[in-house]
Design a protein around this motif. Structure first.
Motif, PDB file in Angstrom:
ATOM      1  N   THR A  16      -3.904  -6.567  -3.239  1.00  0.00           N
ATOM      2  CA  THR A  16      -2.586  -6.185  -4.330  1.00  0.00           C
ATOM      3  C   THR A  16      -1.538  -5.585  -3.370  1.00  0.00           C
ATOM      4  N   GLU A  19       0.102  -8.429  -1.643  1.00  0.00           N
ATOM      5  CA  GLU A  19       0.796  -9.436  -2.601  1.00  0.00           C
ATOM      6  C   GLU A  19       1.932  -8.623  -3.058  1.00  0.00           C
ATOM      7  N   ASN A  20       2.122  -7.480  -3.137  1.00  0.00           N
ATOM      8  CA  ASN A  20       3.359  -6.854  -3.676  1.00  0.00           C
ATOM      9  C   ASN A  20       4.364  -6.762  -2.535  1.00  0.00           C
ATOM     10  N   ALA A  22       4.560  -9.033   0.044  1.00  0.00           N
ATOM     11  CA  ALA A  22       5.349 -10.362   0.073  1.00  0.00           C
ATOM     12  C   ALA A  22       6.299 -10.569  -1.207  1.00  0.00           C
ATOM     13  N   ARG A  23       5.915 -10.243  -2.406  1.00  0.00           N
ATOM     14  CA  ARG A  23       6.888 -10.359  -3.496  1.00  0.00           C
ATOM     15  C   ARG A  23       8.217  -9.715  -3.167  1.00  0.00           C
ATOM     16  N   GLU A  24       7.843  -8.472  -2.995  1.00  0.00           N
ATOM     17  CA  GLU A  24       9.281  -7.696  -2.674  1.00  0.00           C
ATOM     18  C   GLU A  24      10.114  -7.887  -1.568  1.00  0.00           C
ATOM     19  N   SER A  25       9.274  -8.161  -0.436  1.00  0.00           N
ATOM     20  CA  SER A  25      10.080  -8.754   0.824  1.00  0.00           C
ATOM     21  C   SER A  25      10.858  -9.953   0.581  1.00  0.00           C
ATOM     22  N   GLN A  26      10.249 -11.039  -0.401  1.00  0.00           N
ATOM     23  CA  GLN A  26      10.974 -12.180  -0.511  1.00  0.00           C
ATOM     24  C   GLN A  26      12.108 -12.086  -1.583  1.00  0.00           C
ATOM     25  N   GLN A  27      12.061 -10.986  -2.551  1.00  0.00           N
ATOM     26  CA  GLN A  27      13.063 -10.703  -3.356  1.00  0.00           C
ATOM     27  C   GLN A  27      14.482 -10.193  -2.677  1.00  0.00           C
ATOM     28  N   GLN A  30      16.066 -12.797  -0.582  1.00  0.00           N
ATOM     29  CA  GLN A  30      16.996 -13.505  -1.339  1.00  0.00           C
ATOM     30  C   GLN A  30      18.313 -12.816  -2.082  1.00  0.00           C
ATOM     31  N   GLU A  40       7.737 -10.799   6.540  1.00  0.00           N
ATOM     32  CA  GLU A  40       7.169  -9.771   5.771  1.00  0.00           C
ATOM     33  C   GLU A  40       6.098  -8.715   6.312  1.00  0.00           C
TER      34      GLU A  40
END
Length: 114
Positions: A16, A19-20, A22-27, A30, A40
């Protein structure tokens, strides 16, 4: 086929967290409008002296990873391999530059006009 010399794996945080991260880094990547690739986490490849082949691979990996985590305060994922000639170990240590907070830091905007 590329994992034939893998002897041990270890992680200091559950899936978890990664995954969090990776998601936050990508956001964030962008939102910044930056071109290129999103980083990441960081990876170190650490060669160990030959004497380490006489020790338990899982114990070597866990002790090294936990010491790194304690020293730098970051979460880690690691794997221990032999080189192709099987004469010494090396560690792939992937670590987050972001720290795991004890409690989520939820921010709520206090303005009514944006």
């Amino acid at each position: 086929a590329k994992q034939e010399n893998l002897y041990a794996t270890y992680r200091t945080a559950d899936n978890t967290f990664w995954e969090n991260l990776a998601r936050e880094s990508q956001q964030e990547f962008q939102r910044s409008g930056t071109t290129g690739k999103c980083i990441e986490a960081r990876e170190l490849i650490i060669a160990l002296p030959e004497i380490y082949t006489t020790f338990d691979p899982q114990q070597v990996l866990e002790e090294f990873t936990n010491k790194f985590r304690q020293q730098y305060g970051v979460e880690c994922v690691s794997a221990l391999h032999h080189n192709k000639r099987k004469t010494n170990y090396h560690i792939h240590l992937i670590f987050s530059e972001r720290k795991l907070l004890p409690e989520p830091d939820i921010k709520i905007a206090t303005r009514s006009v944006f």
